[in-house]
Design an enzyme around this catalytic site. Structure first.
Site, PDB file in Angstrom:
ATOM      1  N   HIS A   1     -11.228  36.299  -5.585  1.00 23.21           N
ATOM      2  CA  HIS A   1     -10.209  36.745  -5.202  1.00 23.21           C
ATOM      3  C   HIS A   1      -9.040  36.262  -4.672  1.00 23.21           C
ATOM      4  CE1 HIS A   1      -6.285  39.675  -3.570  1.00 23.21           C
ATOM      5  NE2 HIS A   1      -7.139  39.328  -2.522  1.00 23.21           N
TER       6      HIS A   1
ATOM      7  N   TYR B   1       0.817  45.565   4.355  1.00 17.73           N
ATOM      8  CA  TYR B   1      -0.682  46.404   4.150  1.00 17.73           C
ATOM      9  C   TYR B   1      -0.876  47.657   4.872  1.00 17.73           C
ATOM     10  CZ  TYR B   1      -2.965  42.359   2.606  1.00 17.73           C
ATOM     11  OH  TYR B   1      -3.223  41.326   2.602  1.00 17.73           O
TER      12      TYR B   1
END
Length: 634
Positions: A412, A227
């Site tokens: 999601h 990330y």
């Protein structure tokens, strides 16, 4: 704009240039016959195609489509003078796919309905459900148009629904011969689409101002999940503007590397020395300012295209409550462990021509945590994340008692996800879901526009329900950031904007540990994940190690699922920024609905039944005309 009564009837009248005044000239019965004919024939009789998609990277195979309530029409343009293959697959593979193959041979178009069995052997379907409309070819390309019912009731066909459809395609330089279609070789591919609820990729005026939020040469390391976070300053405008479209800018060749991008609003009083500074997210050395960026203002995920806001809504910039600094979080999914450099990001379109409403985003579902856990060996494990009545009551009563309108939803999950829906309850009675996808595809996640928009009132509640398949996994799957971990989230785009950023829940951990026999944990808690004290078989193991050590069977996992769905849950109810509503941290029990909405079951009609329905249409519309006539005489 809300739907108007007699909207369909008025549209049909306009189509045929009829009015209630000249109906008398045509006669009531004649008008009724015309209207019923239009209803039975459907909108597919119109010209043009509203939607299109290239199924391959080079644009050699393009499909266009339009649809109405009962049928869908396709036009395919492909770079071949041989046959074109088009199919609907349960999983993106050839096995058990519904296929149609056609082309133009010796100037005459042809089309045949096929299916593939579980061994990928192709057979001609005894029921030919696809109707050839036209076909043509030139020196390089072939064009075919055909239609079919959304629900054909042929067991060899796949129903076309509002969820994700896995489309497979193929080309060959020769037409279909007497022995059937020749093998296509490498001229094939697959792509997920939503035919009946396509994303809003509508473009905006080319004169619209833009700004880009781009990573520059980010070193993506050779590890599975990274990330990357980078801070940006929004454009300085002298007055309020609206962002009206956001689209991804993915570096060429990195389409499978960039899994999702989240945009967060940060504290507006940050030190600008940290602007354009990038760092790995959730890292101990991450700049402190990054931790102030808590409110999601936009989300994009793999497979999605750009999102254009409805004409009455925009994301506000330029006022005191609008974002000044934003953090862009990019999730790199790198299972091949490559070392690459990436420069992907987002492009935002903004205008001083203001819309009526400011848009907001609410993140709902399961709070991302190790307390969200899935046993191995399960084909249909269910997780529920609650946006509770208590949270929506407090926040909306304070901010917008008349409620907010949801106009798009992004569902999601990660690799184990198979189906997701966002359920909606009012006074514990279930309403239609805000969004659902029974064929969820990890590689195709984009905002689903809602039509009509859905109203959320104070005291309503939402459940984001996710179904997972962990059949091929040997150990527990944990809630977390990696694509091998799991999430269960719905991002709701809504208006008017209120001070609510997250509305989520998490099942209590004590009940989950009790299921595997844990009696006591070590205290005080000095490590994470925390450590088990007793019983002896789990002593000095972390709770994640204890869960993995438990001997899971299908029966035990199913029983665990039932336990977790009924456990008390911890409520997350947070405001924009770092503030919280008072319901944050409450422990509540899952609600017991008074009534649950049954699943929608598609109705099958053969030809005679369809004719019967059209006859009924004639009768009903004739009756309507008579009533209108008598009303006009009063």
């Amino acid at each position: 704009m809300r739907p108007k009564r007699f909207g369909l009837l008025s549209a049909l009248l306009r189509t045929e240039r009829l009015t209630f005044l000249n109906m008398r000239e045509k006669g009531l019965f004649g008008a009724a016959v015309l209207l019923a004919t239009l209803l039975c024939s459907g909108r597919s009789r119109g010209h043009g195609f509203e939607h299109s998609a290239a199924l391959d990277a080079g644009g050699r195979y393009v499909v266009k489509w339009r649809f109405d309530e009962t049928s869908i029409t396709f036009e395919i343009e492909a770079e071949t003078r041989g046959y074109i293959g088009f199919g609907l697959s349960p999983n993106g593979a050839m096995a058990s796919a519904d296929l149609v193959i056609g082309g133009v041979a010796n100037g005459i178009p042809y089309l045949h309905d096929y299916f593939a069995d579980s061994s990928r052997v192709v057979h001609k379907d005894p029921v030919q459900s696809y109707k050839l409309l036209y076909g043509k070819e030139n020196y390089t390309h072939t064009v075919l148009a055909f239609s079919r019912d959304l629900q054909t009731c042929d067991p060899k066909d796949r129903a076309i629904t509002s969820g994700t459809m896995r489309v497979i395609w193929a080309l060959h330089n020769e037409d279909v011969g007497p022995s059937g279609p020749a093998y296509h070789g490498i001229n094939r591919g697959r792509k997920s689409l939503r035919f009946l609820n396509p994303g809003t990729s509508r473009k905006v005026s080319p004169e619209t101002a833009t700004f880009d939020l781009l990573n520059v040469n980010v070193p993506v390391p050779d590890k599975d999940t990274t990330y990357w976070c980078q801070m940006f300053k929004m454009p300085e405008v002298q007055k309020k503007h609206h962002i009206i479209r956001i689209e991804p800018l993915i570096q060429k060749g990195h389409e499978n590397l960039v899994h999702h991008i989240l945009l967060y609003q940060c504290d507006s009083s940050l030190n600008e020395s940290e602007l354009d500074m990038g760092h790995e997210c959730f890292h101990p050395n991450m700049p402190d300012s990054f931790t102030t960026c808590e409110t999601v203002i936009f989300a994009w995920a793999i497979g999605g295209e750009g999102f254009t806001y409805p004409i009455h809504v925009g994301m506000s910039i330029g006022t005191d409550v609008d974002p000044v600094y934003v953090l862009m979080e990019v999730h790199y999914d790198n299972p091949a462990l490559q070392t690459v450099v990436d420069s992907s990001g987002l492009r935002l379109y903004y205008t001083p021509r203001l819309r009526t409403y400011d848009a907001g985003v609410i993140e709902t579902g399961v709070w991302v945590s190790l307390y969200h856990m899935l046993p191995p060996g399960m084909q249909d494990y269910i997780t529920e994340g609650h946006c509770t009545q208590e949270c929506l009551q407090e926040s909306l009563d304070s901010e917008m008692p008349s409620g907010v309108w949801v106009f798009a939803v992004l569902l999601h999950a990660h690799l184990a996800g198979r189906a997701i829906r966002t359920r909606h309850f009012r006074e514990q009675v279930e309403l239609p879901p805000l969004a659902s996808d029974d064929q969820f595809d990890f590689n195709f996640q984009e905002f689903q526009p809602l039509s009509p928009e859905q109203l959320i009132l104070p005291g309503d509640s939402l459940i984001t329900e996710c179904m997972y398949n962990t059949k091929d996994r040997q150990n527990m799957t944990w809630g977390g950031l990696s694509t091998r971990d799991e999430m269960c989230l719905s991002y709701l785009l809504y208006y008017p904007r209120v001070n609510l950023a997250r509305c989520e829940s998490l099942p209590e951990i004590t009940g989950q540990l009790k299921f595997i026999g844990v009696k006591q944990i070590q205290s005080p808690l000095t490590t994470w994940p925390f450590v088990i004290k007793s019983p002896k078989r789990y002593s000095n193991l972390s709770f994640t190690e204890a869960m993995d050590k438990f001997r899971w069977t299908k029966k035990r996992a199913k029983a665990f699922n039932e336990v977790v769905l009924n456990l008390p849950m911890n409520v997350r109810c947070s405001k924009i920024g770092l503030d919280e509503w008072s319901t944050q941290g409450m422990i509540v029990s899952p609600p017991k609905p008074k009534s649950v909405r049954p699943p929608v079951v598609a109705m099958c009609m053969n030809g005679s039944e369809s004719q019967c329905h059209c006859i009924i249409s004639y009768i009903l519309i004739t009756a309507l005309m008579v009533l209108l006539h008598f009303n006009s005489q009063l």
